[in-house]
Design an enzyme around this catalytic site. Structure first.
Site, PDB file in Angstrom:
ATOM      1  N   HIS A  61      43.666  60.156  40.778  1.00 11.69           N
ATOM      2  CA  HIS A  61      44.821  59.916  39.894  1.00 11.69           C
ATOM      3  C   HIS A  61      44.902  60.973  38.800  1.00 11.69           C
ATOM      4  O   HIS A  61      45.989  61.410  38.420  1.00 11.69           O
ATOM      5  CB  HIS A  61      44.736  58.524  39.272  1.00 11.69           C
ATOM      6  CG  HIS A  61      45.012  57.412  40.239  1.00 11.69           C
ATOM      7  ND1 HIS A  61      44.713  56.095  39.974  1.00 11.69           N
ATOM      8  CD2 HIS A  61      45.569  57.427  41.477  1.00 11.69           C
ATOM      9  CE1 HIS A  61      45.062  55.351  41.007  1.00 11.69           C
ATOM     10  NE2 HIS A  61      45.583  56.131  41.934  1.00 11.69           N
TER      11      HIS A  61
ATOM     12  N   GLU B 246      42.338  41.974  42.304  1.00 12.15           N
ATOM     13  CA  GLU B 246      41.425  42.976  41.771  1.00 12.15           C
ATOM     14  C   GLU B 246      40.657  42.488  40.561  1.00 12.15           C
ATOM     15  O   GLU B 246      40.607  43.145  39.527  1.00 12.15           O
ATOM     16  CB  GLU B 246      42.190  44.279  41.448  1.00 12.15           C
ATOM     17  CG  GLU B 246      41.272  45.483  41.401  1.00 12.15           C
ATOM     18  CD  GLU B 246      42.030  46.811  41.453  1.00 12.15           C
ATOM     19  OE1 GLU B 246      43.235  46.839  41.229  1.00 12.15           O
ATOM     20  OE2 GLU B 246      41.372  47.815  41.758  1.00 12.15           O
TER      21      GLU B 246
ATOM     22  N   GLU C  48      42.395  58.049  53.331  1.00 14.29           N
ATOM     23  CA  GLU C  48      42.138  56.614  53.151  1.00 14.29           C
ATOM     24  C   GLU C  48      41.297  56.064  54.305  1.00 14.29           C
ATOM     25  O   GLU C  48      40.488  55.146  54.115  1.00 14.29           O
ATOM     26  CB  GLU C  48      43.465  55.843  53.025  1.00 14.29           C
ATOM     27  CG  GLU C  48      44.395  56.328  51.908  1.00 14.29           C
ATOM     28  CD  GLU C  48      43.951  55.947  50.484  1.00 14.29           C
ATOM     29  OE1 GLU C  48      42.983  55.190  50.324  1.00 14.29           O
ATOM     30  OE2 GLU C  48      44.587  56.446  49.522  1.00 14.29           O
TER      31      GLU C  48
ATOM     32  N   HIS D 153      49.146  62.153  47.310  1.00 12.99           N
ATOM     33  CA  HIS D 153      48.156  61.165  46.867  1.00 12.99           C
ATOM     34  C   HIS D 153      46.866  61.265  47.699  1.00 12.99           C
ATOM     35  O   HIS D 153      45.759  61.319  47.158  1.00 12.99           O
ATOM     36  CB  HIS D 153      48.767  59.764  46.981  1.00 12.99           C
ATOM     37  CG  HIS D 153      47.802  58.652  46.696  1.00 12.99           C
ATOM     38  ND1 HIS D 153      47.260  58.441  45.455  1.00 12.99           N
ATOM     39  CD2 HIS D 153      47.261  57.703  47.512  1.00 12.99           C
ATOM     40  CE1 HIS D 153      46.434  57.397  45.504  1.00 12.99           C
ATOM     41  NE2 HIS D 153      46.420  56.934  46.736  1.00 12.99           N
TER      42      HIS D 153
ATOM     43  N   ASN E  59      39.351  51.682  45.405  1.00 10.72           N
ATOM     44  CA  ASN E  59      39.766  52.822  44.583  1.00 10.72           C
ATOM     45  C   ASN E  59      38.747  53.958  44.593  1.00 10.72           C
ATOM     46  O   ASN E  59      38.807  54.860  43.757  1.00 10.72           O
ATOM     47  CB  ASN E  59      40.032  52.357  43.144  1.00 10.72           C
ATOM     48  CG  ASN E  59      41.369  51.667  43.022  1.00 10.72           C
ATOM     49  OD1 ASN E  59      42.383  52.189  43.480  1.00 10.72           O
ATOM     50  ND2 ASN E  59      41.373  50.495  42.447  1.00 10.72           N
TER      51      ASN E  59
ATOM     52  N   ARG F  68      37.696  44.158  44.887  1.00 19.71           N
ATOM     53  CA  ARG F  68      38.800  44.980  45.378  1.00 19.71           C
ATOM     54  C   ARG F  68      38.796  46.389  44.797  1.00 19.71           C
ATOM     55  O   ARG F  68      39.309  47.324  45.404  1.00 19.71           O
ATOM     56  CB  ARG F  68      40.137  44.294  45.092  1.00 19.71           C
ATOM     57  CG  ARG F  68      41.314  45.063  45.646  1.00 19.71           C
ATOM     58  CD  ARG F  68      42.579  44.235  45.687  1.00 19.71           C
ATOM     59  NE  ARG F  68      43.675  45.055  46.169  1.00 19.71           N
ATOM     60  CZ  ARG F  68      44.847  44.596  46.551  1.00 19.71           C
ATOM     61  NH1 ARG F  68      45.076  43.316  46.516  1.00 19.71           N
ATOM     62  NH2 ARG F  68      45.780  45.398  46.978  1.00 19.71           N
TER      63      ARG F  68
ATOM     64  N   ARG G 238      63.500  37.500  40.099  1.00 18.49           N
ATOM     65  CA  ARG G 238      62.118  37.022  39.912  1.00 18.49           C
ATOM     66  C   ARG G 238      61.380  36.789  41.231  1.00 18.49           C
ATOM     67  O   ARG G 238      60.421  36.018  41.275  1.00 18.49           O
ATOM     68  CB  ARG G 238      62.071  35.753  39.069  1.00 18.49           C
ATOM     69  CG  ARG G 238      62.636  35.948  37.676  1.00 18.49           C
ATOM     70  CD  ARG G 238      62.201  34.848  36.720  1.00 18.49           C
ATOM     71  NE  ARG G 238      62.931  34.971  35.465  1.00 18.49           N
ATOM     72  CZ  ARG G 238      64.078  34.338  35.219  1.00 18.49           C
ATOM     73  NH1 ARG G 238      64.595  33.529  36.105  1.00 18.49           N
ATOM     74  NH2 ARG G 238      64.689  34.517  34.067  1.00 18.49           N
TER      75      ARG G 238
ATOM     76  N   HIS H  31      39.723  57.422  43.695  1.00 14.07           N
ATOM     77  CA  HIS H  31      41.033  57.320  43.049  1.00 14.07           C
ATOM     78  C   HIS H  31      41.010  57.614  41.552  1.00 14.07           C
ATOM     79  O   HIS H  31      42.017  58.026  40.995  1.00 14.07           O
ATOM     80  CB  HIS H  31      41.640  55.929  43.294  1.00 14.07           C
ATOM     81  CG  HIS H  31      42.196  55.759  44.682  1.00 14.07           C
ATOM     82  ND1 HIS H  31      41.428  55.898  45.830  1.00 14.07           N
ATOM     83  CD2 HIS H  31      43.460  55.479  45.118  1.00 14.07           C
ATOM     84  CE1 HIS H  31      42.185  55.686  46.893  1.00 14.07           C
ATOM     85  NE2 HIS H  31      43.427  55.433  46.504  1.00 14.07           N
TER      86      HIS H  31
ATOM     87  N   LYS I  48      49.857  45.333  46.512  1.00 13.98           N
ATOM     88  CA  LYS I  48      50.024  46.134  45.303  1.00 13.98           C
ATOM     89  C   LYS I  48      51.356  46.859  45.378  1.00 13.98           C
ATOM     90  O   LYS I  48      51.629  47.586  46.337  1.00 13.98           O
ATOM     91  CB  LYS I  48      48.902  47.156  45.169  1.00 13.98           C
ATOM     92  CG  LYS I  48      47.625  46.594  44.601  1.00 13.98           C
ATOM     93  CD  LYS I  48      46.705  47.729  44.182  1.00 13.98           C
ATOM     94  CE  LYS I  48      45.398  47.217  43.623  1.00 13.98           C
ATOM     95  NZ  LYS I  48      44.504  48.338  43.244  1.00 13.98           N
TER      96      LYS I  48
ATOM     97  N   LYS J 123      40.426  46.689  54.919  1.00  9.00           N
ATOM     98  CA  LYS J 123      41.245  46.438  53.734  1.00  9.00           C
ATOM     99  C   LYS J 123      41.614  44.957  53.619  1.00  9.00           C
ATOM    100  O   LYS J 123      41.524  44.369  52.533  1.00  9.00           O
ATOM    101  CB  LYS J 123      42.504  47.300  53.763  1.00  9.00           C
ATOM    102  CG  LYS J 123      43.445  46.970  52.614  1.00  9.00           C
ATOM    103  CD  LYS J 123      43.994  48.129  51.881  1.00  9.00           C
ATOM    104  CE  LYS J 123      44.610  47.673  50.566  1.00  9.00           C
ATOM    105  NZ  LYS J 123      45.522  48.644  50.000  1.00  9.00           N
TER     106      LYS J 123
END
Lengths: 368, 368
Positions: free
Chosen positions: A251, A236, A184, A264, A244, A240, A120, A247, A142, A226
């Protein structure tokens, strides 16, 4: 060496940027508590740098183990993640064990997610060795893995204790990976700083050859942008999402072609061209701005023409994007260069962008 | 209906306890945002109660799906967890989707972990239908799955938005499951409230037959104790570990026999008898207190004699417990009845307890 800070209260952490940092025990020392440290790397990066990091940790008296994963986005899945858990449990790693992610974005995302879930939650340090990881994925917490039905669908927000970005590691990066990282970098200029965008335009040739001084400046400025966005919106909830940019389309390209076909960053590069086109269609930016983005993406050796997946397939793939809500797709568009926002768009404009995106550059000068 | 609160700042949530709560749309309404709700249940509980919860959610205008998992601790693994992710992705579930865990501890732990990881976190509601889940696992935000090398090794802290404990659901519980839940009820008395322990001793026969009024009181008092501990130490930095009384031994029993052989609560019941024995050997409690604990465990129809796994195997299994640090095993022992603490113990005493634990009750009266 430059040190920035990501300001997140008790989860704040430093980003160290400079040359020759991978062997620096003094940078690791404050962040590696407990007796065990486990370096997670891949079969490409491990042979180059793992011994250096291992020696630094050993000099601090730590028991060090190295877990070597197969290389590539195609392995960013549960089976590979489980290799980390297996190694941790076999080694008797306890709750104070620190994981060290040594590699690119895939290694960082998977190591971070393993750290989030092992017992955890255990601490981890990011040592990004690709440009993409240094300017983007290693900062912000992330973490996650892909699911056959969607990219990064399974994951957690789990902040690292430190990010140690060794600029020298970029010298061994294949040109295609360097270009993927530049996507990026370009993104940060496009969404947050028009002056930075212009600076990238001016220096793109030198950046393509990984000029150490210019690259250090790019990593620094991108990390600043960033870190600033993440500090304002860790999980997010709103702002935030602008990170993306490119993206949603990207994606869909990655998933549609099968993960690993395009990198990517390549998909994001092309996705930004598509998002700029959509921004133009909705009346936010002008033809010149769209053209500047396309030219910079191309100058960075990134694809600017989208693969022909079919309009309906694109839309289907974008509907499972994490930003989608109740089936409506969210896009990050440019209000102007250096200023992005999140929105839904009319179907007709989206269809027009998807049809335009697969055309070759001569079609660029006009809105189709 | 009684409502308690778990005080965790912005993550605070209510625990509703009473009869006939599973069909109460008004209790779900404040906690189910977004358009999608997904009920996760198992093949035993689903046929009994899923339609009731589904109707309540549908009356709120939600799109409801039901995911039915195989029943049992043996299925608390990644493969089963992935059934939830598959269903969410196929349904196009977005970030505002609420998961509803309808079942026992395994369903709750897995649903909570799925909620923690799906798109890096979606909300969930606990609707525990077993005594163990109502008094223990549904409260406090511990979620996770087992790994072949250790129980609950992969997981997250992810608090539910609400816990809705319907006492009537306990009426359909098999006696063995009810007894397993009683182990945690006894635990709460033993670690935090000697008066409550005595109350359980007085009413154990009626509790064994699931007397509704007494059972509601037990669920309430146990939830109060657990909520109070969790509010002071959400992420188990210290105090919260006392909730693991009986669990260090119990986890070793479960893992050693193979998960699912003994129920978790059965292993904890026996583990508490072992922890009391160890507390006695270290001079904290007297023979009478050890005997009271054993008698209550037995009166609750729980095993008090440990399986013969071999001393070395027990120790090996306990070394991978999450509380272990650098190979040293941590135990929760009783300072006195109603007062627990965490400690390491001398090898000789641990060996003596492990040897004593496999002996039948006649050996109880003396320290072997």
């Amino acid at each position: 060496m430059i040190t920035l800070e990501v300001s997140l209260g008790e989860r704040s952490y430093p980003i160290h940027i400079g040359g020759g940092l991978l062997g620096r025990a003094d940078l690791l020392q404050p962040h590696v508590r407990g007796q065990h440290a486990v370096i997670v790397t891949n079969e490409t990066v491990g042979p180059l740098y793992a011994a250096r990091v291992e020696a630094a940790l050993a000099s601090l008296g730590k028991t060090v183990r190295v877990v070597t994963l197969p290389d590539g986005e195609a392995f960013k899945n549960w089976e590979t993640l489980n290799l980390i858990f297996d190694a941790l449990l076999r080694a008797g790693a306890d709750r104070k064990t620190t994981l060290v992610a040594l590699g690119g974005g895939v290694v960082g995302d998977m190591t971070g997610f393993a750290a989030a879930c092992y017992m955890r939650g255990v601490p981890f340090v990011q040592m990004p060795t690709t440009l993409l990881a240094q300017v983007d994925s290693s900062v912000g917490g992330k973490t996650g893995i892909n699911h056959p039905l969607g990219k990064n669908m399974i994951g957690a927000f789990h902040q690292p204790r430190a990010v140690i970005a060794d600029i020298e590691a970029l010298q061994t990066l294949p040109p295609r990976e360097l270009a993927a990282g530049m996507a990026e970098v370009i993104k940060h200029g496009a969404i947050a700083d028009a002056g930075y965008f212009e600076w990238i335009e001016q220096h793109i040739q030198a950046l393509n050859t990984c000029d150490p001084e210019l690259m250090a400046l790019a990593v620094q400025r991108s990390c600043e942008i960033k870190a600033n966005v993440v500090a304002q919106d860790e999980r997010e909830g709103g702002l935030r999402a602008i990170l993306n940019f490119g993206h949603t389309f990207g994606h869909a390209i990655e998933a549609g072609l099968g993960y690993g076909e395009w990198l990517h960053g390549e998909a994001v590069g092309c996705g930004m061209v598509m998002a700029a086109d959509l921004s133009l269609r909705l009346g936010f930016i002008d033809v010149q701005t769209r053209a500047r983005l396309r030219r910079l993406v191309e100058a960075a050796m990134l694809p600017s023409v989208a693969p022909e997946l079919g309009t309906e397939r694109y839309i289907e793939l974008m509907k499972v994007d994490k930003k989608a809500e109740a089936g409506s797709i969210k896009f990050i568009l440019l209000k102007k260069l250096g200023d992005a926002f999140i929105t839904t768009v009319p179907d007709a404009d989206l269809h027009a962008t998807l049809q335009h995106a697969i055309l070759k550059p001569p079609a660029e000068a006009t809105v189709a």
